[in-house]
Design a protein around this motif. Structure first.
Motif, PDB file in Angstrom:
ATOM      1  N   PRO A 357      44.908  39.664  52.668  1.00  0.00           N
ATOM      2  CA  PRO A 357      45.897  40.741  52.789  1.00  0.00           C
ATOM      3  C   PRO A 357      46.380  41.139  51.406  1.00  0.00           C
ATOM      4  N   HIS A 358      46.750  42.394  51.246  1.00  0.00           N
ATOM      5  CA  HIS A 358      47.133  42.801  49.899  1.00  0.00           C
ATOM      6  C   HIS A 358      48.637  42.801  49.687  1.00  0.00           C
ATOM      7  N   CYS A 359      49.323  43.708  50.339  1.00  0.00           N
ATOM      8  CA  CYS A 359      50.720  43.875  49.955  1.00  0.00           C
ATOM      9  C   CYS A 359      51.655  43.382  51.032  1.00  0.00           C
ATOM     10  N   LEU A 375      41.128  43.865  53.655  1.00  0.00           N
ATOM     11  CA  LEU A 375      39.812  43.744  54.287  1.00  0.00           C
ATOM     12  C   LEU A 375      39.908  43.743  55.819  1.00  0.00           C
ATOM     13  N   SER A 376      41.123  43.736  56.332  1.00  0.00           N
ATOM     14  CA  SER A 376      41.344  43.932  57.771  1.00  0.00           C
ATOM     15  C   SER A 376      41.940  45.321  57.936  1.00  0.00           C
ATOM     16  N   PRO A 377      41.569  46.047  58.988  1.00  0.00           N
ATOM     17  CA  PRO A 377      42.089  47.411  59.156  1.00  0.00           C
ATOM     18  C   PRO A 377      43.490  47.435  59.764  1.00  0.00           C
ATOM     19  N   THR A 378      44.208  46.335  59.658  1.00  0.00           N
ATOM     20  CA  THR A 378      45.506  46.229  60.325  1.00  0.00           C
ATOM     21  C   THR A 378      46.650  46.011  59.334  1.00  0.00           C
ATOM     22  N   GLY A 406      40.942  49.624  54.738  1.00  0.00           N
ATOM     23  CA  GLY A 406      41.466  49.337  53.407  1.00  0.00           C
ATOM     24  C   GLY A 406      42.961  49.554  53.268  1.00  0.00           C
ATOM     25  N   PRO A 407      43.774  49.113  54.259  1.00  0.00           N
ATOM     26  CA  PRO A 407      45.230  49.295  54.118  1.00  0.00           C
ATOM     27  C   PRO A 407      45.765  48.452  52.959  1.00  0.00           C
TER      28      PRO A 407
END
Lengths: 659, 659
Positions: A357-359, A375-378, A406-407
């Protein structure tokens, strides 16, 4: 799919996708990549796919439909991705000559090392604030004071600032300070918003890269920093080839003294951090729970652990002496195996979320932390109110809407909507927070609208989205690529910060302006103009240097090989028309701008001595240098201050050493 | 007043003015200067007068009417100074999202050391080009190649760039190069417009400050520079206290080799230079014909001498050996007493003009040079066609319209109009060139219109005004002060570059946009977008560094204490996931971005080693450093290049030295 069922592993889907694409790839490879305007990367090693091809492939590969969550990917439905059309809502971002912007925007400048102050809605750059870089326009890094600060702050001439944060009192901006991290060298800097200048840089011990950075709401008790890179502790060569013994740290810095207070050792690589509104929780996104050292290893597992730091619990551990001291800093063990994490009140809770997860952003009312999947669309919503009693995902995950590919980041309008940037889809997706809580996990139902952006957004920010009372109206998408959006300026293209009108959140989004940005802004934060109270003239009580009056102007020999030159500046005149020093003298030059009128800046430039600095009204600056070469040097004013600006000069005569 | 009668000495008038103001000054002094928004300086030592007071005084002191030439000064006539009102002409400077600007604007950044590329009419900054400064965003001054260039170019870390000039072929921009001076250290730099990067810096011998700078039309035979500061030649301590033996120089630099060709010694301080269209004349404005060393002395006399350099005559003198060689450069004597100036074809003609004129611009058809008076309220027009046969002012001065207070620069629309910036009046004045020739000297008749600007303009430029075929439409006024025009950003305020619509010159001027500018743009030049052909991807034949392929990636030990590390970059991956060096090794790191796709930039950052640089597609950059400290250092990419950008890393392991 039930609410808490895990969505499909995106890597698995991407693999499936890649297989389906074999037949398409031949066509991709035959394309002249250098001139493909809309090429976009998935970022997976070994593949560079064009967006156009991606979309074609989306049609071919029906499998993608189930993961994409983005109708643009299916190639046919253009209604979801609205095209930019000028001002259908009548929203105007024009600020007429002489009128003021409504908001200050503070942009981190990424590896340019500077901050940029940009007016909203005009998107005009009002000024730059050098922080980790040097800047000859203002003399930052050229005067004694700024040189010393940079030297004590690590001695580097660049930094990579990522996350600007405004100081808070009672959960709202108090206009005092801005704090920003240096990802490159593990530092945190403070900018004084009275004078819009950097006044402190802390080189945090034990940390190589501070990535996430925020202040602890609601009263800025700490500036918190996420150590991204795992390294040996201490990093002295021991264990350099033993990654199992690497560690990453989370740090708290005191916002007044700017001294490092304590650090917490954790597993995995920390990424972004935000805090709840009550001073207890700091939530950090994280990747590489695999603790690998290469990209294949870092992206192997399905899950990574978001960390929830319990700040009072950590403080208690430090107070109880439950730490190891490394380079003078108390380091508390917050790894999963630590005894401090086993009891009723663990220091750090590890919450599994879909991989890498990024942010993390905490919403306006502090109920949820929003963790974008990368990398998850959620987007995973953590219920902060449930966090104290459980770290079981079934209990703390309040929702997990499927937003698109790419959220990366989420922002808020204060009217119940979240806006998430989609790096791969190049879109901003607007969705309903409450609907996401009520919908099944992985549902697309909460999605309200998608707006194409150009291209590949990282951070997005709506006005005062980080406060308890967001203002809506405008949103900025910080897009990493601009490609064909501006006149060509060579291979290093600007980013594209796009201004999107969101009204009070009830209207459709409307893209109103493209704004080229020199590399590479990372994030921004907004404050209403009434919350900042910048001084226009210096107060001599606010700095250490001794104010020089016209009567003080002169040359004082302070040693066999040292002189102190004191000189005022005012329009058209330096306090000394000339002065003489000896070859080899160490010259300390003190300059006060004795004017009281705003905007009358003088510059002090010494040719062939690499010296230039600005002196604003009532300010005093000092510089020390060695007069190595005999000759005449015309000191001149670099700020065009009056009709006789050209004639504003002083003459430094360096007399040859005897013999 | 007859055409060639001398206008009144402005200093005398100012003295009269000051005397008349005695009664007003008490009121001025009682004002809180720090908060007087519209305070403005005459720049005369000892006096700081508000604009409002100036206007009041204008009413009181009827004497001013005769010199001011500016109806705003008379306090009553507001029709001449039009106020800014939005878009009365319907002129729009908005460039909609995704659309391109029509013109490139190249802004000199003054003592910021950089150039800025700004789109017209949007006024958006498209990119910056570091020239005399260092820039950690691109790595300019951080890579071996740029460090060497800056070192060979004098070794300074700042410069003061003033006058950007585009290379010409047949009198029009050929899009190849831009040349710009460094006023601080006597340098000239060249920017390659294929890649938008600085590719050469020449530290011109014998010159401390190059102020004016231009290319010799029509085919860029030379880059010409004006030495502003008088100093001993050579400046080695000899004669340092004997200003009578100081001299200033005019220089010609070869635009290809960037080597200094010759210099010409002249009297007085040179200021700005422009050339005729036929390759013969270079006209330099000048001040301080008094050759004084302080401001009182520099502004004492009524007249200063504009210099007309006869380039072919100078070339002939050099060819004939009529020079002294100083520090390897042929220096021709062009002072008034020189024998080379006495014959039928003097090298330099000295043409007296009202005191301390500031700028010279040659009009589009090459007939006239326009010399703005600065301390005279007039613009002096030199007839370049008459110059060959005479330097008698009666014969070469074609007109001298009275334009207003503090005229500094003039620009053109190609339809017979000139536009002059008025520093003291804070206005742009539009006037008719032919009418000025026909009118009596000092007449206000040629004046068409005045537009208030905010505040204190220096250079003004209309689109392609310097070519033989100006485009009209837009004019930019580079105002030195912004005061209250923008949100406050501390004591160092931005300049204000204002965009004025001038249509094809037939319409009224209309102020359409305020544009804040970080200190301190000096001048700008515009080129239609079709005249610039920037490459988006590097061609490896265009640089010296050896292209690295994925197969080349590796570490080669090149000596007992030196290694060469070769590494590619592409999305998400460095060519080496890790590499090991020994403590104390000199590490040369060569990096090639092997991508062919535009806008996919990678950055190479090494924490705690002060290293960061960009590598654009197909580009190769090198950096050399010493690995001093054992440990693990995570090299990472500073350009957000893909969804797995964060995972794009290489690991440098520095092993402790044995023993």
């Amino acid at each position: 799919m039930s609410k808490h069922e895990t969505p499909r592993d995106p890597n698995e889907v991407l693999e499936e996708y890649e297989e389906t694409l074999d037949s398409v790839l031949a066509e991709v490879e035959s394309t002249d990549e250098a001139t493909t305007d809309d090429d976009i990367s998935l970022g997976l090693p070994g593949h560079s796919l064009g967006r156009r091809d991606f979309m074609k492939a989306g049609v071919a590969a029906g499998a993608m439909g189930s993961v994409a969550g983005c109708s643009a990917l299916s190639g046919g439905d253009s209604s979801a991705g609205s095209q930019s059309t000028p001002s259908s809502s009548g929203a105007s971002h024009t600020v007429e000559p002489g009128e003021h912007d409504e908001y200050y925007g503070f942009w981190s400048g990424g590896h340019s090392g500077e901050l940029r102050v940009i007016g909203i809605p005009s998107m005009r750059e009002l000024t730059r604030i050098p922080v980790f870089n040097t800047d000859c326009a203002s003399g930052y890094g050229f005067t004694d004071g700024t040189q010393e600060m940079l030297e004590e702050g690590g001695g580097y001439s660049w930094g990579d600032n990522h996350h600007p944060n405004l100081s808070e009192t009672d959960g709202d901006y108090d206009g005092e300070y801005l704090y920003v991290n240096d990802k490159a060298n593990g530092r945190i800097a403070r900018v004084n918003l009275t004078y819009f200048e950097t006044d402190a840089i802390t080189d945090v011990p034990n940390m190589q890269a501070i990535h996430g950075c925020c202040v602890l709401s609601p009263d800025t008790k700490y500036v918190l920093g996420n150590g991204e890179f795992r390294a040996p502790l201490p990093n002295d060569g021991t264990d350099a080839k033993n990654p199992d013994n690497y560690t990453s740290l989370f740090v708290a810095v005191d916002p007044e003294s700017m001294e490092t207070q304590w650090q917490v050792k954790v597993d995995g690589n920390l990424d972004i951090v935000d805090t709840g509104k009550e001073g207890r929780w700091a939530i950090s996104s994280a990747y590489n729970s695999e603790e690998a050292t290469d990209i294949q290893g870092m992206t192997k597992d399905d899950r990574d652990n978001v960390k929830a730091f319990d700040i009072p619990a950590i403080e208690q551990a430090v107070e109880n002496g439950n730490y190891e001291e490394v380079n003078g800093i108390p380091v508390v063990d917050g790894t999963q195996g630590s005894s401090l994490n086993q009891g009723d009140r663990p220091l750090v809770k590890y919450i599994p979320t879909p991989k890498s997860p990024h942010c993390v952003e905490v919403g306006p009312n502090g109920d949820y932390a929003f963790i974008a999947g990368k990398l998850s669309p959620t987007v995973t919503m953590l219920d902060l109110n449930a966090l104290a009693d459980s770290s079981d995902p079934d209990e703390v995950v309040a929702g997990r809407p499927r937003v698109g590919l790419g959220p990366l980041h989420t922002t808020f309008d204060g009217n119940g909507h979240a806006y998430t940037s989609l790096f791969i889809d190049s879109q901003t997706v607007k969705w309903d927070i409450q609907a996401a809580v009520e919908a099944e996990e992985g549902s697309e139902d909460p999605i309200i609208e998608k707006q194409d952006v150009h291209y590949n957004p990282g951070h997005i920010q709506a006005l005062e989205a980080i406060t308890t009372d967001p203002d809506g109206e405008w949103l900025v998408s910080l897009n990493k690529l601009s490609k064909d959006r501006f006149l060509p300026v060579g291979p290093i293209m600007p980013d594209n910060d796009q201004l999107i009108h969101i009204g009070q959140g009830e209207k459709e989004m409307e893209l109103v302006a493209d704004h080229p940005a020199y590399p590479e802004p990372h994030d921004c934060v907004f404050a209403h103009k009434d919350k900042i109270d910048a001084k226009k003239v210096y107060d001599k009580d606010d700095y250490e240097e001794t104010y020089i009056t016209e009567e003080d102007s002169g040359v004082e020999r302070t040693g066999e090989n040292s002189v102190h030159v004191k000189m005022t500046t005012k329009r058209s005149e330096f306090g000394l028309p000339d002065f003489t020093v000896q070859e080899g003298d160490e010259v300390k030059l003190s300059t006060t701008n004795i004017e009281g009128v705003q905007d009358i800046i003088h510059g002090v430039a010494i040719p062939e001595h690499d010296i230039n600095y600005a002196v604003a009204p009532q300010d005093t600056r000092e510089v020390t240098f060695t007069a190595d070469d005999p000759g005449v040097y015309w000191i001149y004013c670099t700020y065009f201050c009056s009709a006789l600006h050209l004639e504003m000069r002083s003459r430094m005569i360096v007399e040859p050493a005897e013999g």
